[in-house]
Scaffold this motif. Structure first.
Motif, PDB file in Angstrom:
ATOM      1  N   VAL A 124       1.903  -5.865   6.218  1.00  0.00           N
ATOM      2  CA  VAL A 124       3.204  -5.915   5.452  1.00  0.00           C
ATOM      3  C   VAL A 124       4.443  -5.783   5.974  1.00  0.00           C
ATOM      4  O   VAL A 124       5.389  -6.764   5.860  1.00  0.00           O
ATOM      5  CB  VAL A 124       2.839  -4.893   3.977  1.00  0.00           C
ATOM      6  CG1 VAL A 124       4.292  -5.439   3.291  1.00  0.00           C
ATOM      7  CG2 VAL A 124       1.942  -4.797   3.527  1.00  0.00           C
TER       8      VAL A 124
ATOM      9  N   GLU B 292       7.582  -1.790   2.061  1.00  0.00           N
ATOM     10  CA  GLU B 292       6.258  -2.327   1.879  1.00  0.00           C
ATOM     11  C   GLU B 292       5.881  -2.547   0.391  1.00  0.00           C
ATOM     12  O   GLU B 292       5.628  -3.890   0.159  1.00  0.00           O
ATOM     13  CB  GLU B 292       4.906  -1.564   2.614  1.00  0.00           C
ATOM     14  CG  GLU B 292       5.247  -1.592   4.119  1.00  0.00           C
ATOM     15  CD  GLU B 292       6.325  -0.717   4.670  1.00  0.00           C
ATOM     16  OE1 GLU B 292       6.881  -1.397   5.783  1.00  0.00           O
ATOM     17  OE2 GLU B 292       6.991   0.117   4.145  1.00  0.00           O
TER      18      GLU B 292
ATOM     19  N   HIS C  13      -2.235  -9.312   2.528  1.00  0.00           N
ATOM     20  CA  HIS C  13      -1.758  -8.000   3.471  1.00  0.00           C
ATOM     21  C   HIS C  13      -2.991  -7.009   3.396  1.00  0.00           C
ATOM     22  O   HIS C  13      -3.303  -6.750   2.219  1.00  0.00           O
ATOM     23  CB  HIS C  13      -0.795  -7.655   3.098  1.00  0.00           C
ATOM     24  CG  HIS C  13       0.557  -8.508   3.252  1.00  0.00           C
ATOM     25  ND1 HIS C  13       0.734  -9.012   4.310  1.00  0.00           N
ATOM     26  CD2 HIS C  13       1.596  -8.766   2.165  1.00  0.00           C
ATOM     27  CE1 HIS C  13       1.894  -9.956   4.078  1.00  0.00           C
ATOM     28  NE2 HIS C  13       2.293  -9.623   2.781  1.00  0.00           N
TER      29      HIS C  13
END
Length: 524
Positions: free
Chosen positions: A492, A327, A486
């Motif tokens: 993500v 991420e 996000h």
């Protein structure tokens, strides 16, 4: 004459038997103890462990098998077609009670000071199946206490019930025969050979499998009661293997890491080095944004970082980190693609002598495979940071935005925007340092050497003003003029998982809350 050459039907791969009146179908080769678990019957045992060979030496799992002349150890008895087993009849119940009492004859009553209290199999079985006063009216046999076996383990020989699990862990998991029994009868005692020590890289697995408190970890000894700990599933970030683990924490502090069963990755085990990685969570942490070494706030630090990126544009280099989760890296790579600057990647240097054929890997970065797959999905070319110095010297790179703590910029004066969890290395001299949450403080994923993407969960809070790096990058992107879009880690994950077949089998799963420990099978 018949010419029928039809192939006979293959033999079935399962057998059906009856356990306490319930019909059970299990794969061939399954032992009675494991078959009973499928019906909810947990037969008591000390020496049996599903990840080790069968010794059948504790005799605590005796059951009645019809047409068998005597009681049989269920761990060593293979299920047969039509077999009828009784685990709750008077004969087997009394036999297990007697064996439990026999095990307790010389066992010390150390529960109030024993590290295993609360997750001790002997303690649990006594409460469940016996719970009677001792009939011993003579002095117990005493054995050595606080016996140092090596760099990680202390033995209390009085508590040992001679199950041999620890010996089999050394022999079968670590591949080193470092423990053995000496003497006989009630004077039999666990130990190392004269002049030898228990120092293999997997020695702390002996503490996990010990059903009592005989083998204790020096790292965890006398620190915390097991029932006060909260367990959170996670993944070890000590190397590219990605062993599945549980984080045991209390009062927002991690106290130990233990292996979590995953047959495809680490089975029931993990290395000693991986268990101790939690110590770094409390050392040299970056807990607040810094500007030129002085404390700042997130809005001020982000604004300064955005101005720096806008000023240099495509001459800003971005450095992904093999030590950070997917991420964090995905957010950084998306920002890099939007700005248009060159992208480099770095991580902890490989340790060739560390690798073995068990679990330890020479690559001590947990997410090299993940970063590589993300870059390919975004069509971003990753360059090793060994070439960053030349780009800085040539003036093609004027500033650097870097994840992690392993980047070395040498003597260059180029401004560095560091997004890191620890204030070490180049982070100390960064123009702007943004505090990031560490692996135990956030939700995220890493992709191991088998290309398996695995999830970890937040077990404790990040210190001070630290937040997940992907979140800091997303906020920075908005100020630069690139909205990454996000709102949480799951978003993500969903975004990058849809881009590459490398993550086709990856699943985010449900968020979990820390679970307070009780009797846990992986620890005895």
């Amino acid at each position: 004459m018949s010419t029928d050459t039809a192939t006979p039907a293959p033999a079935p791969n399962t057998v059906t038997l009856t356990i306490d009146g319930t019909s059970v179908t299990v794969p061939k080769g399954t032992n009675v103890l494991e078959a009973a678990k499928t019906t909810g019957v947990d037969i008591s045992a000390f020496c049996y462990h599903p990840g080790l060979s069968i010794a059948a030496c504790c005799r605590q799992c005796l059951v009645t098998v019809e047409k068998s002349p005597k009681l049989a150890p269920s761990c060593q008895t293979t299920c047969g077609e039509g077999m009828v087993v009784h685990t709750k009849d008077a004969a087997s119940t009394e036999a297990r009670r007697q064996m439990l009492e026999f095990t307790l004859v010389n066992h010390p009553i150390d529960c109030p000071i024993c590290d295993k209290a609360g997750e001790c199999t002997l303690q649990k079985l006594y409460v469940d199946n016996n719970n009677q006063a001792s009939r011993v009216d003579v002095p117990k046999v005493h054995k050595p206490k606080v016996k140092d076996l090596g760099p990680t383990i202390v033995l209390d020989a009085e508590r040992c019930i001679l199950c041999t699990r620890c010996i089999r862990v050394c022999d079968e998991v670590a591949g080193e025969h470092q423990l053995e029994m000496a003497h006989r009868g009630n004077h039999e005692e666990l130990g190392c050979a004269p002049g030898a020590v228990l120092d293999n890289p997997y020695s702390l697995n002996t503490v996990d499998v010990c059903p009592v408190g005989a083998l204790t970890s020096k790292d965890f000894r006398f620190t915390m009661r097991a029932w006060e700990l909260d367990a959170t599933p996670s993944v070890c970030t000590g190397c590219a293997t990605g062993c599945n683990i549980e984080i045991h924490a209390k009062d927002d502090r991690v106290w130990r890491l233990v292996p979590r069963h995953n047959a495809a990755v680490n089975k029931y085990w993990m290395c000693d080095e991986g268990r101790l990685t939690y110590h770094a969570l409390r050392e040299n942490r970056l807990a607040a944004p810094l500007q030129n070494g002085l404390p700042s706030s997130w809005p001020k630090a982000l604004a300064a970082a955005a101005e720096l990126i806008k000023a240099h544009g495509k001459q800003v280099a971005f450095v992904a980190s093999y030590d950070h989760c997917n991420e964090d890296n995905f957010a950084l790579l998306k920002l890099a693609a939007a700005v248009g600057g060159p992208v480099f990647a770095t991580g902890a240097a490989p340790v060739p002598g560390r690798a073995d054929k068990i679990l330890r890997d020479a690559d001590v970065s947990p997410n090299r495979a993940g970063v590589t797959a993300l870059a390919a999905a975004l069509n971003v070319t990753l360059t090793d940071t060994s070439q960053l110095g030349a780009a800085l010297a040539a003036g093609t790179v004027k500033a650097v935005v870097a994840l992690g703590t392993t980047l070395d910029l040498g003597a260059t004066k180029a401004p560095l925007i560091a997004i890191a969890s620890h204030e070490v290395g180049a982070v100390r001299t960064a123009a702007i340092a943004l505090p990031a949450a560490a692996w135990a403080e956030m939700s995220g994923t890493v992709t191991n050497r088998q290309n398996k993407t695995q999830r970890f969960h937040a077990a404790v809070s990040a210190p001070g003003l630290a937040k997940p790096a992907w979140q800091g990058v997303a906020e920075l992107g908005e100020l630069v003029g690139t909205k990454l879009g996000h709102k949480n880690a799951k978003e993500v994950f969903t975004a990058y998982a849809a881009l590459s077949p490398s993550f086709a089998d990856a699943k985010w799963g449900r968020d979990v809350r820390p679970l307070q420990l009780r009797f846990a099978g992986s620890r005895g």
